[in-house]
Each structure stands twice: as structure tokens, then as C-alpha cells.
Enzyme design. Structure first.
Site, PDB file in Angstrom:
ATOM      1  N   GLN A 105       0.836  -1.204   0.000  1.00  0.00           N
ATOM      2  CA  GLN A 105       0.000   0.000   0.000  1.00  0.00           C
ATOM      3  C   GLN A 105       0.869   1.253   0.000  1.00  0.00           C
ATOM      4  O   GLN A 105       0.346   2.359  -0.060  1.00  0.00           O
ATOM      5  CB  GLN A 105      -0.889   0.013   1.246  1.00  0.00           C
ATOM      6  CG  GLN A 105      -1.860  -1.154   1.339  1.00  0.00           C
ATOM      7  CD  GLN A 105      -2.597  -1.171   2.676  1.00  0.00           C
ATOM      8  OE1 GLN A 105      -2.010  -1.459   3.713  1.00  0.00           O
ATOM      9  NE2 GLN A 105      -3.874  -0.857   2.655  1.00  0.00           N
ATOM     10  N   HIS A 125      -1.215   1.456  -4.492  1.00  0.00           N
ATOM     11  CA  HIS A 125      -1.483   2.899  -4.471  1.00  0.00           C
ATOM     12  C   HIS A 125      -0.497   3.683  -5.318  1.00  0.00           C
ATOM     13  O   HIS A 125      -0.386   4.894  -5.182  1.00  0.00           O
ATOM     14  CB  HIS A 125      -1.471   3.423  -3.025  1.00  0.00           C
ATOM     15  CG  HIS A 125      -2.578   2.860  -2.183  1.00  0.00           C
ATOM     16  ND1 HIS A 125      -2.568   2.894  -0.813  1.00  0.00           N
ATOM     17  CD2 HIS A 125      -3.736   2.249  -2.521  1.00  0.00           C
ATOM     18  CE1 HIS A 125      -3.666   2.320  -0.346  1.00  0.00           C
ATOM     19  NE2 HIS A 125      -4.386   1.914  -1.358  1.00  0.00           N
ATOM     20  N   CYS A 133       2.214   9.980 -17.669  1.00  0.00           N
ATOM     21  CA  CYS A 133       1.126  10.586 -18.422  1.00  0.00           C
ATOM     22  C   CYS A 133      -0.123   9.741 -18.202  1.00  0.00           C
ATOM     23  O   CYS A 133      -0.083   8.521 -18.331  1.00  0.00           O
ATOM     24  CB  CYS A 133       1.470  10.643 -19.906  1.00  0.00           C
ATOM     25  SG  CYS A 133       0.047  11.121 -20.919  1.00  0.00           S
ATOM     26  N   CYS A 158       1.935  16.305 -21.594  1.00  0.00           N
ATOM     27  CA  CYS A 158       2.827  15.233 -22.025  1.00  0.00           C
ATOM     28  C   CYS A 158       3.466  15.585 -23.364  1.00  0.00           C
ATOM     29  O   CYS A 158       2.782  15.993 -24.289  1.00  0.00           O
ATOM     30  CB  CYS A 158       2.034  13.936 -22.142  1.00  0.00           C
ATOM     31  SG  CYS A 158       2.959  12.557 -22.845  1.00  0.00           S
TER      32      CYS A 158
END
Ligand code: ZN
Length: 253
Positions: A105, A125, A133, A158
Site C-alpha cells: 500500500q 497505491h 502521463c 505530455c
């Protein structure tokens, strides 16, 4: 101490008997590296200010620039942090072929820094050490983005597709990463011992993995300083310091 050596011995026996240990880690393993536990993914790690929600980040360039401003002016604890004894013990398990995967996590990259190959680390996470991007997933190093931000006071789109660049963490309101969730499920199904380290196991769907392991009949060990909601179904719970506990069990000095 009543929960002393008997528990450590039992934990060690489970490790010795296992061949495919999945280690599931939460913030508790990294507090010993000096990273505070905010119990929240993404932007919450960087600031005590109100976290920026994913939909606001996507909807507004002003919000994005505010997010980058916080990112480059805020707490740099994660960048300075180094793996600790707990990370080293997990890395040893993987190096010796006993640890099959690390589901984490955490976004601090410390498992990778401890020497575990990328393909063995499953990040639920995301990762705060780089950016991507949102459209084409091109990777950007934060040091490059910081240079851009210092020079122009903003982060542009980007360079490959014009999409939105964002740190590779999962923010509030952002969907869980499907590929990581699938890999975590597959690793859990294929394990023969599931070890939770430093997670309070209150965040779903993440906390579903130890439950799944248990449903499949695999032993479940929980090492966490505080009790967790899954303690009652665990085969072994150790409410102890993580680094010293794992070092002892895995045999790291
Ligand atoms: Zn792109």
C-alpha cells in the site's frame, strides 16, 4: 513477555515450511524509515493541506499547478528515506526465492530500493517517486519535472501525446489500478503463506487480499504494532516492532 519467543518461533516455522510467501505491507513498515503514516494514498502523503481529488486534478490546470507547487515545495521525507531492517528482511525472503511477491500500500519505493525487482513488487497505491502521463503512461522523472517547474513555474502537458502528467500515485477519488489488483489477486491465489506487515487492514479493497488468502486455506500472519480487524482470523498475530521482528525471523543481522 507472554507473546515473546513462542510466537517468533512459530512465525519462523511457518516461513521455513513455506515456498511462496506473499508479503503485504502498509505504512507501518516505513515508519521505521521516518515516513509518517497518514493512512492515505497519494497527495495526503505530501501535505497536511486538504488533499487534491483526482477529478479536480483532471478538470483544472490551476489545480494541477497547485498540486505541483505543493509537490516541489512540500515535505521531501520520502525522497530522503532509506529502506530499514524490515524492508531488508523482506528483500532477503525474495532473494532466497521464498518470497514470491510483495503487495504494498506504500508509495515510497523502498521495497525496490531494498533490492526487490520491480516485477515482484505490486503497488496498490502507485509510486510517489516518479510521474506518468495519464493517457499514454509515458514515465517522467520528478527531478526533470522539478527543473521544468523551477524554470517555467508550471508543468506542461505530455510531450508525446499532450495528455496530463501526474505523480504515479493513486489519488483520492482515483480508481484502483486494475493491473496491480489483478497481479495481487494472482499472487495471493498462488501463495502458501500470507504475511501482513505494518498494515492496519482497514482500507478496502486492499484488505481483501489477506481475507482471500485465508479463505483459500493458507496460513495468515499479521505483524503490526496495533491490533487489526483481521486479527481474529489470523493464524498468528504479532503486535511488535516490525524491523526487529522480521530480522529475527528471517535471520538478518
Ligand atoms: Zn502522454
Amino acid at each position: 513477555m507472554t507473546d515473546g519467543h513462542d510466537q517468533l518461533d512459530r512465525f519462523q516455522q511457518l516461513i521455513v515450511a513455506a515456498h511462496r510467501v506473499v508479503v503485504f505491507t502498509g505504512a507501518g513498515i516505513s515508519t521505521e524509515s521516518g515516513i509518517p503514516d497518514f493512512r492515505s494514498p497519494g497527495t495526503g502523503l505530501w501535505t497536511k493541506m486538504k488533499p487534491i481529488e483526482f477529478r479536480d486534478f483532471v478538470a483544472s490546470d490551476d489545480v494541477r499547478q497547485e498540486s505541483w507547487r505543493r509537490r516541489f515545495s512540500g515535505d521531501r521525507t520520502i525522497e530522503r528515506a532509506k529502506p530499514n531492517k524490515g524492508h531488508e528482511a523482506v528483500a532477503k525472503l525474495v532473494r532466497e526465492g521464498k518470497g514470491s511477491a510483495v503487495i504494498t500500500q506504500n508509495v515510497d519505493n523502498l521495497h525496490q530500493q531494498s533490492g526487490i525487482p520491480d516485477d515482484k513488487v505490486i503497488e496498490l497505491h502507485g509510486n510517489a517517486r516518479y510521474a506518468t502521463c495519464l493517457d499514454c503512461t509515458l514515465r517522467y522523472e520528478l527531478s526533470d519535472l522539478e527543473q521544468e517547474f523551477l524554470t517555467t513555474r508550471r508543468i506542461g502537458p505530455c510531450r508525446r501525446c499532450g495528455g496530463i502528467i501526474k505523480t504515479a500515485t493513486i489519488s483520492f477519488g482515483q480508481a484502483m489500478p486494475e493491473a496491480a489488483m489483478r497481479r495481487a489477486q494472482a499472487a495471493t491465489v498462488a501463495c502458501d503463506l500470507f504475511v501482513v506487515v505494518g498494515s492496519s487492514l482497514v482500507v478496502y479493497p486492499a484488505a481483501g487480499f489477506p481475507e482471500l488468502a485465508k479463505q483459500l486455506g493458507y496460513p495468515l500472519v499479521i505483524v503490526n504494532r496495533e491490533p487489526t480487524p483481521l486479527d481474529p482470523i489470523a493464524d498468528l498475530t504479532l503486535h511488535r516492532e516490525i524491523g526487529p521482528t522480521l530480522s529475527w525471523v528471517v535471520g538478518v543481522n
